[in-house]
Design a protein around this motif. Structure first.
Motif, mmCIF file in Angstrom:
data_model
loop_
_atom_site.group_PDB
_atom_site.id
_atom_site.type_symbol
_atom_site.label_atom_id
_atom_site.label_comp_id
_atom_site.label_asym_id
_atom_site.label_seq_id
_atom_site.Cartn_x
_atom_site.Cartn_y
_atom_site.Cartn_z
ATOM 1 N N ASP A 1 -48.461 18.157 -131.426
ATOM 2 C CA ASP A 1 -49.566 18.931 -130.835
ATOM 3 C C ASP A 1 -50.594 18.037 -130.147
ATOM 4 O O ASP A 1 -51.795 18.287 -130.219
ATOM 5 N N TYR B 1 -58.461 26.663 -135.940
ATOM 6 C CA TYR B 1 -57.194 26.286 -136.564
ATOM 7 C C TYR B 1 -56.111 27.324 -136.273
ATOM 8 O O TYR B 1 -54.942 26.999 -136.112
ATOM 9 N N VAL C 1 -59.146 20.331 -132.798
ATOM 10 C CA VAL C 1 -58.716 20.881 -131.518
ATOM 11 C C VAL C 1 -59.686 20.540 -130.384
ATOM 12 O O VAL C 1 -60.902 20.545 -130.562
ATOM 13 N N GLY D 1 -54.177 20.851 -131.726
ATOM 14 C CA GLY D 1 -54.451 21.440 -133.032
ATOM 15 C C GLY D 1 -55.304 20.482 -133.828
ATOM 16 O O GLY D 1 -55.825 19.507 -133.292
ATOM 17 N N GLN E 1 -54.879 27.577 -131.401
ATOM 18 C CA GLN E 1 -54.764 26.215 -130.914
ATOM 19 C C GLN E 1 -54.601 26.175 -129.395
ATOM 20 O O GLN E 1 -54.397 27.199 -128.741
#
Length: 313
Positions: free
Chosen positions: A87, A118, A72, A69, A121
């Protein structure tokens, strides 16, 4: 090019998932300092150095960190043990890979950035992303080393060329500036309505379709079949192009790293004289520096682009 899923070459692991605010930040020189890698696209993903906790095993070294994320698909080689935040995945090679090969895969992974956002992800899809098979990596990359004499000489030659362009630029005053159209021929891109865009580079006939973007790595909007595109809309590696639309993307300029087709919001700039790669990169930076003059309502298209004043390098 033969493409394989990530999971064929790497074990896909979730990082240690530590909150930075629950760790003690220390200086890089601290005896127990360890890098903390987050979802940043800068500084190799390292957002802080923290004190190592004996009870918590770090992610292993010589693995690739991948942001699931935030920024990314930002992918970096981590050469030392490290902690990571939420993440954040890491890829552990299933076979022996040199530093050069791992860096190659960092780039290959990052080029999948355009597929995510966003709100979309990377999670279970990471393992199935297609990357070049290890047999496709050029020998020039496998054998390259900045540590040997050839690598040092190559760096010194490039540094000298860049410094030459910089010294010329430093000695220019405003009287030597010219409109962009006096230095370049400007060509427009191709609307997407005329093309079939594919999300993956599934065969050798597919080449990138370029859109406006703040980052060159995210300017790939997909791939188009070179056989279906007019020849005058296919541009080679080393071509300078500029984004002409988008509130967050306009005026950013780059030099292409492979053959491509620009979309209708990208203009291609072909020098009227032979330019070195270093000079093209310098002009890309100079054109981007004019970004403050434009906005979403005042785009750098047509005459507005052609009349940008640039030094005659």
């Amino acid at each position: 090019m033969k493409l394989v899923p990530v999971i064929k070459l790497f074990e896909v692991k979730y990082g240690v998932n530590l909150d930075l605010n629950k760790l003690e930040e220390v200086s890089i020189g601290s005896p127990k300092a360890i890098p903390y890698v987050g979802r940043s696209g800068k500084h190799n993903g390292v957002t802080a150095f923290v004190e190592r906790v004996d009870e918590i095993a770090p992610n292993p070294p010589m693995t690739i960190s991948v942001a699931g994320g935030g920024s990314v698909m930002s992918s970096f080689l981590q050469e030392f043990p490290y902690y990571s935040g939420r993440d954040l995945f890491y890829l552990k090679p299933r076979i022996a890979m040199s530093k050069q090969v791992l860096l190659y895969y960092c780039t290959a992974l990052s080029m999948n950035k355009f597929k995510f956002s966003y709100g979309r992800q990377v999670n279970r899809t990471l393992a199935q992303l297609l990357i070049p098979d290890i047999t496709e990596i050029p020998d020039a990359i496998k054998n390259y080393s900045i540590d040997d004499g050839a690598g040092i000489r190559q760096f010194e030659d490039l540094n000298e060329k860049v410094n030459l362009v910089g010294s010329v630029l430093g000695n220019r005053d405003e009287t030597s500036f010219k409109p962009l159209e006096d230095i370049f021929n400007v060509y427009n891109g191709l609307p997407s309505s005329n093309l079939v865009i594919q999300p993956e580079k599934a065969n050798e006939f597919l080449i990138p379709y370029i859109r406006p973007s703040k980052w060159q790595s995210t300017s790939y909007t997909g791939y188009v079949d070179i056989r279906t595109v007019p020849k005058n809309k296919v541009f080679p590696e080393g071509t300078l192009y500029v984004s002409t639309n988008g509130a967050g993307s306009h005026t950013y300029s780059y030099v292409a790293i492979e053959s491509f087709v620009p979309n209708s919001d990208v203009s291609v700039l072909i020098p009227k004289q032979e330019f070195s790669l270093e000079k093209k990169l310098a002009y890309a930076t100079l054109i981007t520096a004019n970004r403050f003059k434009f906005s979403y309502g005042r785009k750098p298209k047509g005459d507005k682009l052609k009349t940008i004043l640039l030094p005659d390098l």
